[in-house]
Scaffold this active site. Structure first.
Site, PDB file in Angstrom:
ATOM      1  N   ASP A 194       0.858  -1.206  -0.143  1.00 35.26           N
ATOM      2  CA  ASP A 194      -0.096   0.010  -0.045  1.00 35.26           C
ATOM      3  C   ASP A 194       1.081   1.351   0.133  1.00 35.26           C
ATOM      4  O   ASP A 194       0.417   2.372   0.269  1.00 35.26           O
ATOM      5  CB  ASP A 194      -1.054   0.025   1.141  1.00 35.26           C
ATOM      6  N   GLU A 195       2.107   1.420  -0.387  1.00 40.19           N
ATOM      7  CA  GLU A 195       2.887   2.363  -0.421  1.00 40.19           C
ATOM      8  C   GLU A 195       3.861   2.431  -1.626  1.00 40.19           C
ATOM      9  O   GLU A 195       4.428   1.519  -1.946  1.00 40.19           O
ATOM     10  CB  GLU A 195       3.597   2.636   0.939  1.00 40.19           C
TER      11      GLU A 195
HETATM   12  P1  TTP Z   1       0.627  -0.129   6.762  1.00 44.80           P
HETATM   13  O1  TTP Z   1       0.776   0.744   5.661  1.00 44.80           O
HETATM   14  O2  TTP Z   1       1.841  -0.212   7.538  1.00 44.80           O
HETATM   15  O3  TTP Z   1      -0.831   0.082   7.695  1.00 44.80           O
HETATM   16  P2  TTP Z   1      -2.050   0.674   7.250  1.00 44.80           P
HETATM   17  O4  TTP Z   1      -2.214   0.858   5.722  1.00 44.80           O
HETATM   18  O5  TTP Z   1      -3.158  -0.454   7.682  1.00 44.80           O
HETATM   19  O6  TTP Z   1      -2.383   1.822   7.970  1.00 44.80           O
HETATM   20  P3  TTP Z   1      -1.720   3.387   8.108  1.00 44.80           P
HETATM   21  O7  TTP Z   1      -0.727   3.289   6.739  1.00 44.80           O
HETATM   22  O8  TTP Z   1      -2.810   4.433   7.782  1.00 44.80           O
HETATM   23  O9  TTP Z   1      -0.990   3.619   9.348  1.00 44.80           O
HETATM   24  O10 TTP Z   1       0.408  -1.524   6.106  1.00 44.80           O
HETATM   25  C1  TTP Z   1      -0.438  -1.785   5.011  1.00 44.80           C
HETATM   26  C2  TTP Z   1      -1.178  -3.048   5.008  1.00 44.80           C
HETATM   27  O11 TTP Z   1      -0.333  -4.195   5.090  1.00 44.80           O
HETATM   28  C3  TTP Z   1      -2.121  -3.096   6.116  1.00 44.80           C
HETATM   29  O12 TTP Z   1      -3.515  -2.421   5.869  1.00 44.80           O
HETATM   30  C4  TTP Z   1      -2.335  -4.564   6.529  1.00 44.80           C
HETATM   31  C5  TTP Z   1      -0.884  -5.121   6.201  1.00 44.80           C
HETATM   32  N1  TTP Z   1       0.018  -5.472   7.364  1.00 44.80           N
HETATM   33  C6  TTP Z   1       0.306  -6.770   7.869  1.00 44.80           C
HETATM   34  O13 TTP Z   1      -0.687  -7.487   7.451  1.00 44.80           O
HETATM   35  N2  TTP Z   1       0.843  -6.972   9.043  1.00 44.80           N
HETATM   36  C7  TTP Z   1       1.506  -5.508   9.620  1.00 44.80           C
HETATM   37  O14 TTP Z   1       2.038  -6.123  10.829  1.00 44.80           O
HETATM   38  C8  TTP Z   1       1.291  -4.419   9.191  1.00 44.80           C
HETATM   39  C9  TTP Z   1       2.109  -3.105   9.710  1.00 44.80           C
HETATM   40  C10 TTP Z   1       0.625  -4.289   7.841  1.00 44.80           C
HETATM   41 MG    MG Z   2      -0.795   2.205   4.901  1.00 46.54          MG
END
Ligand code: TTP
Ligand code: MG
Length: 391
Positions: free
Chosen positions: A104-105
């Site tokens: 997601d980034e």
């Molecule tokens: P992140 O971008 O770290 O988290 P997020 O998008 O849920 O929240 P935000 O960016 O707003 O803080 O991670 C992206 C996705 O990856 C997240 O939706 C679910 C997955 N993920 C996991 O499965 N396990 C984990 O430990 C993390 C950090 C993320």
């Molecule tokens: Mg995120």
């Protein structure tokens, strides 16, 4: 050259996708986990659930204790991958210099696309609108002169925000920011910094002499020293370059010239591990290792050695080390780098021909990769590097 880097990160990605499809969940504490049994862990949580302290990697039973009204949904990775792929196409339309950093980034290097930060901000607003309109998903964008600060920007801007960090704003902004807001500084490091140096913020970290950091953190000290100043030279590596890469490399410039063998040895181990990890992720094997040494006077030498096709950290490290020993360097060095090249898609031997020791190393390193993906980079390391805890 002055750079303009954008970092885009979806908000509560998996949860937002589920909420988009089940609108009655909007505004409720929602968490996603691989499996909704109590023994499982949380993948992510909506911002409402985060208010009760629920976060990624927390065991489900604990999350339910903190938030009895929590709505748990089973993860659907295929769906998230699919959406991620579609969103990525929007990024590519702004610049091919886009590096997908996770599901997601992404980082986009806009240095040649936007004439200034103002134009980059307009692009970010447009990207946000497009994604919100087309996918109905929230996201946050950070824009800054490098990847470290762009990522910090998106973290500070969350949720549903846009944060620009101009070069001249960097110093006053970093001053009061807790060290663990920086990607690459985890809880453990933050704790050591607090206990050993009474350091909580980046401003305080900046005051610690590099040599004192080095005594505790070894070569990771350079990262900390630079991070406290908002310095980061790592390039955005476009996805297209990663896909067709003929080699994979990593290097480290030291803040002081050195010929200390133990230090160089540790750096080689660390670099080999990062290079081999990238090979394993791309399912590539290297047939040659190149060691690059740049001396204090910028004289640079490179030396190549062949090896059995491999992607184990150990084999790459041992090859690099043997080159370093052959070079018998006495002069002080400012940069050392390792490149794995002559890449092939498969190992040449069948599993049965592989000596047992190599097979074991492969199994161990694959397990390390899995643990790191699941629990973070620092969960497991080589004993010899773990004394520094930060390689
Ligand atoms: P992140 O971008 O770290 O988290 P997020 O998008 O849920 O929240 P935000 O960016 O707003 O803080 O991670 C992206 C996705 O990856 C997240 O939706 C679910 C997955 N993920 C996991 O499965 N396990 C984990 O430990 C993390 C950090 C993320
Ligand atoms: Mg995120």
């Amino acid at each position: 050259m002055k750079r303009i880097i954008m970092h885009i990160d979806m908000d509560a990605f998996f949860a937002s996708v589920e909420i988009r499809e089940k609108p009655w969940l909007k505004g409720k504490p929602v968490a996603i986990s691989g499996d909704i049994s109590k023994r499982s862990v949380i993948a992510t949580a909506s911002y409402e659930a985060r208010k009760c302290g629920v976060h990624s990697a927390m065991p489900v039973f604990k999350a339910l204790k903190l938030c009895p009204k929590l709505i748990l949904i089973k993860a659907n990775h295929k769906k998230y991958e699919e959406i991620s792929r579609k969103i990525r196409k929007i990024f590519y339309s702004y610049s091919p210099a886009t590096e997908t950093a996770s599901i997601d980034e992404a980082f986009i290097d806009l240095s040649h696309r936007a004439k200034d930060f103002e134009e980059a901000r307009r692009m970010a607003e447009e990207i946000k609108e497009k994604i919100e309109e087309k996918f109905r998903l929230p996201l946050t964008i950070g824009i800054a002169p490098n990847k470290l600060l762009a990522k910090l920007g998106s973290k500070l801007g969350k949720p549903n925000g846009l944060k620009v960090i101009l070069p001249e704003e960097t110093e006053p902004l970093l001053k009061d920011i807790p060290v663990d807001k920086i990607s690459g500084i985890g809880q453990k490091t933050a704790e050591i910094l607090k206990n050993k140096f009474n350091v909580r913020t980046l401003g305080e970290l900046k005051e610690v002499p590099l040599i004192s950091l080095y005594n505790i953190f070894k070569s990771y000290a350079v990262f900390l020293h630079n991070a406290s100043r908002g310095i980061d030279h790592t390039p955005v590596i476009p996805d297209y370059e990663k896909k067709q890469s003929k080699s994979v490399g990593n290097s480290m410039t030291f803040p002081f010239d050195t010929n200390n063998f133990d230090y160089l040895n540790d750096v080689l181990k660390y670099l080999s591990d990062t290079v081999a990890k990238r090979l394993r992720t791309s399912k590539l094997y290297s047939k040659s290792v190149i060691l690059i040494i740049r001396y204090h006077d910028f004289k640079t030498i490179t030396k190549r050695k062949k090896l059995r096709p491999t992607n184990t950290s150990k084999a790459i490290y041992l090859t690099a080390l043997s080159i370093l020993r052959e070079i018998k360097t006495k002069d002080k060095i400012r940069l050392i780098g390792i490149t794995a090249t002559d890449l092939v898609n498969s190992p040449p031997l069948t599993l049965f021909d592989v000596p047992k020791e190599i097979k074991n190393t492969e199994i161990i390193e694959k397990t390390m990769d899995k643990l790191r993906v699941k629990y973070g980079k620092q969960i497991v390391n080589y004993a010899s590097l773990s004394k520094n805890k930060h390689f």
